[in-house]
Structures are given as C-alpha cells and as structure tokens.
Design a protein around this motif. Structure first.
Motif, PDB file in Angstrom:
ATOM      1  N   CYS A   7       0.816  -1.219   0.000  1.00 54.85           N
ATOM      2  CA  CYS A   7       0.000   0.000   0.000  1.00 54.85           C
ATOM      3  C   CYS A   7       0.852   1.272   0.000  1.00 54.85           C
ATOM      4  CB  CYS A   7      -0.923   0.021   1.215  1.00 54.85           C
ATOM      5  SG  CYS A   7      -2.284  -1.138   1.132  1.00 54.85           S
ATOM      6  N   LYS A   8       1.986   1.256   0.682  1.00 54.77           N
ATOM      7  CA  LYS A   8       2.787   2.478   0.796  1.00 54.77           C
ATOM      8  C   LYS A   8       3.265   3.006  -0.551  1.00 54.77           C
ATOM      9  CE  LYS A   8       6.764  -0.304   2.065  1.00 54.77           C
ATOM     10  NZ  LYS A   8       7.546  -0.697   3.235  1.00 54.77           N
ATOM     11  N   ALA A   9       3.218   2.204  -1.601  1.00 48.83           N
ATOM     12  CA  ALA A   9       3.623   2.637  -2.945  1.00 48.83           C
ATOM     13  C   ALA A   9       2.430   2.759  -3.889  1.00 48.83           C
ATOM     14  CB  ALA A   9       4.641   1.658  -3.513  1.00 48.83           C
ATOM     15  N   PHE A  40      -5.404   1.086   6.664  1.00 44.94           N
ATOM     16  CA  PHE A  40      -4.625  -0.048   6.194  1.00 44.94           C
ATOM     17  C   PHE A  40      -3.155   0.169   6.502  1.00 44.94           C
ATOM     18  CE2 PHE A  40      -8.484   0.024   3.825  1.00 44.94           C
ATOM     19  CZ  PHE A  40      -8.829  -1.303   3.676  1.00 44.94           C
ATOM     20  N   ASN A  41      -2.484  -0.891   6.870  1.00 46.22           N
ATOM     21  CA  ASN A  41      -1.058  -0.860   7.151  1.00 46.22           C
ATOM     22  C   ASN A  41      -0.295  -0.553   5.871  1.00 46.22           C
ATOM     23  OD1 ASN A  41       1.707  -2.019   7.373  1.00 46.22           O
ATOM     24  ND2 ASN A  41       0.990  -2.527   9.417  1.00 46.22           N
ATOM     25  N   ALA A  42       0.832   0.157   6.002  1.00 43.82           N
ATOM     26  CA  ALA A  42       1.656   0.513   4.850  1.00 43.82           C
ATOM     27  C   ALA A  42       2.147  -0.712   4.093  1.00 43.82           C
ATOM     28  CB  ALA A  42       2.840   1.357   5.293  1.00 43.82           C
ATOM     29  N   ASP A  47      -5.247  -6.513  -4.559  1.00 50.63           N
ATOM     30  CA  ASP A  47      -5.207  -6.704  -6.008  1.00 50.63           C
ATOM     31  C   ASP A  47      -5.614  -5.451  -6.787  1.00 50.63           C
ATOM     32  OD1 ASP A  47      -7.841  -6.731  -5.308  1.00 50.63           O
ATOM     33  OD2 ASP A  47      -8.339  -8.569  -6.367  1.00 50.63           O
ATOM     34  N   GLN A  48      -5.892  -4.341  -6.088  1.00 45.86           N
ATOM     35  CA  GLN A  48      -6.254  -3.094  -6.748  1.00 45.86           C
ATOM     36  C   GLN A  48      -5.098  -2.093  -6.731  1.00 45.86           C
ATOM     37  OE1 GLN A  48      -9.903  -1.712  -5.043  1.00 45.86           O
ATOM     38  NE2 GLN A  48     -10.947  -3.629  -5.430  1.00 45.86           N
ATOM     39  N   PHE A  49      -3.892  -2.591  -6.574  1.00 47.71           N
ATOM     40  CA  PHE A  49      -2.698  -1.762  -6.502  1.00 47.71           C
ATOM     41  C   PHE A  49      -2.515  -0.927  -7.769  1.00 47.71           C
ATOM     42  CE2 PHE A  49       1.822  -1.155  -7.374  1.00 47.71           C
ATOM     43  CZ  PHE A  49       2.210  -0.481  -6.233  1.00 47.71           C
ATOM     44  N   SER A  50      -2.181   0.333  -7.580  1.00 50.17           N
ATOM     45  CA  SER A  50      -1.884   1.256  -8.684  1.00 50.17           C
ATOM     46  C   SER A  50      -0.618   2.011  -8.307  1.00 50.17           C
ATOM     47  CB  SER A  50      -3.050   2.221  -8.873  1.00 50.17           C
ATOM     48  OG  SER A  50      -2.729   3.193  -9.839  1.00 50.17           O
ATOM     49  N   VAL A  51       0.469   1.706  -8.989  1.00 48.25           N
ATOM     50  CA  VAL A  51       1.772   2.252  -8.626  1.00 48.25           C
ATOM     51  C   VAL A  51       1.784   3.786  -8.721  1.00 48.25           C
ATOM     52  CG1 VAL A  51       2.802   2.090 -10.925  1.00 48.25           C
ATOM     53  CG2 VAL A  51       4.250   1.980  -8.905  1.00 48.25           C
ATOM     54  N   ALA A  54       7.542   7.780  -8.594  1.00 45.92           N
ATOM     55  CA  ALA A  54       8.524   7.993  -7.523  1.00 45.92           C
ATOM     56  C   ALA A  54       8.535   9.426  -6.997  1.00 45.92           C
ATOM     57  CB  ALA A  54       9.911   7.601  -8.010  1.00 45.92           C
ATOM     58  N   ASP A  55       8.416  10.422  -7.867  1.00 44.76           N
ATOM     59  CA  ASP A  55       8.451  11.810  -7.404  1.00 44.76           C
ATOM     60  C   ASP A  55       7.233  12.141  -6.547  1.00 44.76           C
ATOM     61  OD1 ASP A  55       6.874  11.565  -9.721  1.00 44.76           O
ATOM     62  OD2 ASP A  55       7.163  13.683 -10.251  1.00 44.76           O
ATOM     63  N   GLN A  56       6.069  11.638  -6.931  1.00 47.65           N
ATOM     64  CA  GLN A  56       4.865  11.855  -6.126  1.00 47.65           C
ATOM     65  C   GLN A  56       4.927  11.082  -4.820  1.00 47.65           C
ATOM     66  OE1 GLN A  56       1.470  10.891  -8.515  1.00 47.65           O
ATOM     67  NE2 GLN A  56       1.809  12.567  -9.940  1.00 47.65           N
ATOM     68  N   LEU A  57       5.531   9.917  -4.860  1.00 41.19           N
ATOM     69  CA  LEU A  57       5.683   9.103  -3.653  1.00 41.19           C
ATOM     70  C   LEU A  57       6.551   9.822  -2.638  1.00 41.19           C
ATOM     71  CD1 LEU A  57       4.928   6.345  -2.467  1.00 41.19           C
ATOM     72  CD2 LEU A  57       7.017   5.448  -3.482  1.00 41.19           C
ATOM     73  N   ALA A  58       7.645  10.413  -3.098  1.00 43.31           N
ATOM     74  CA  ALA A  58       8.538  11.162  -2.202  1.00 43.31           C
ATOM     75  C   ALA A  58       7.830  12.386  -1.623  1.00 43.31           C
ATOM     76  CB  ALA A  58       9.802  11.573  -2.948  1.00 43.31           C
TER      77      ALA A  58
END
Length: 77
Positions: A7-9, A40-42, A47-51, A54-58
């Motif tokens: 989830c954290k990504a 939800f834990n990080a 199955d609904q993961f959407s990457v 990287a810049d937005q994640l940071a």
C-alpha cells in the motif's frame, strides 16, 4: 491476489489526508475502501494496486512526515 505490491507505494493509500496519529503508526485510509475509521497498514497488499510515480511518492512521504512532526509538537505542549 494478482498484484503483491504494498500500500505504501500505491496511489490509493492516503497518508496525507488520514489522521496523523494513525500515520505515525504506519496506517492510512485507502481511496478504494473509504470507510470512517478504516485504515490499512503501509505493508498491506491488495489486487487493486496502482503504482505511484517515484516523485509523487517522495512528496507524499514528506507531507506525511511533516504532519506527524506537527502532531508530536502539539503533544509536547
């Protein structure tokens, strides 16, 4: 489940708008499963993961860190 990324990504995980007390513990709401009080834990996986790029994640991580710091500052007072 077809995708095992955490989830954290994921773009659906919302630490920047979730309660900072929960974010401090590594939990946040999910845009795909919005329910009051549901987090939800990080490291959770679905199955609904959407990457998230990287810049937005940071940037999201920095906002979450700032919100947790503000919370800690309020608790010290």
């Amino acid at each position: 489940m077809t995708n095992t990324a955490a989830c954290k990504a994921c773009t659906h995980w919302l630490p920047d708008t979730s309660d900072p007390r929960m974010v401090r513990l590594g939990f946040a709401q999910c845009a795909r499963h919005l329910m009051p009080g549901r987090t939800f834990n990080a490291d959770s996986r679905c199955d609904q993961f959407s990457v998230m790029p990287a810049d937005q994640l940071a940037a999201r991580r920095e906002v979450a860190v700032q919100r947790v710091r503000q919370l800690k500052h309020k608790e010290v007072r």
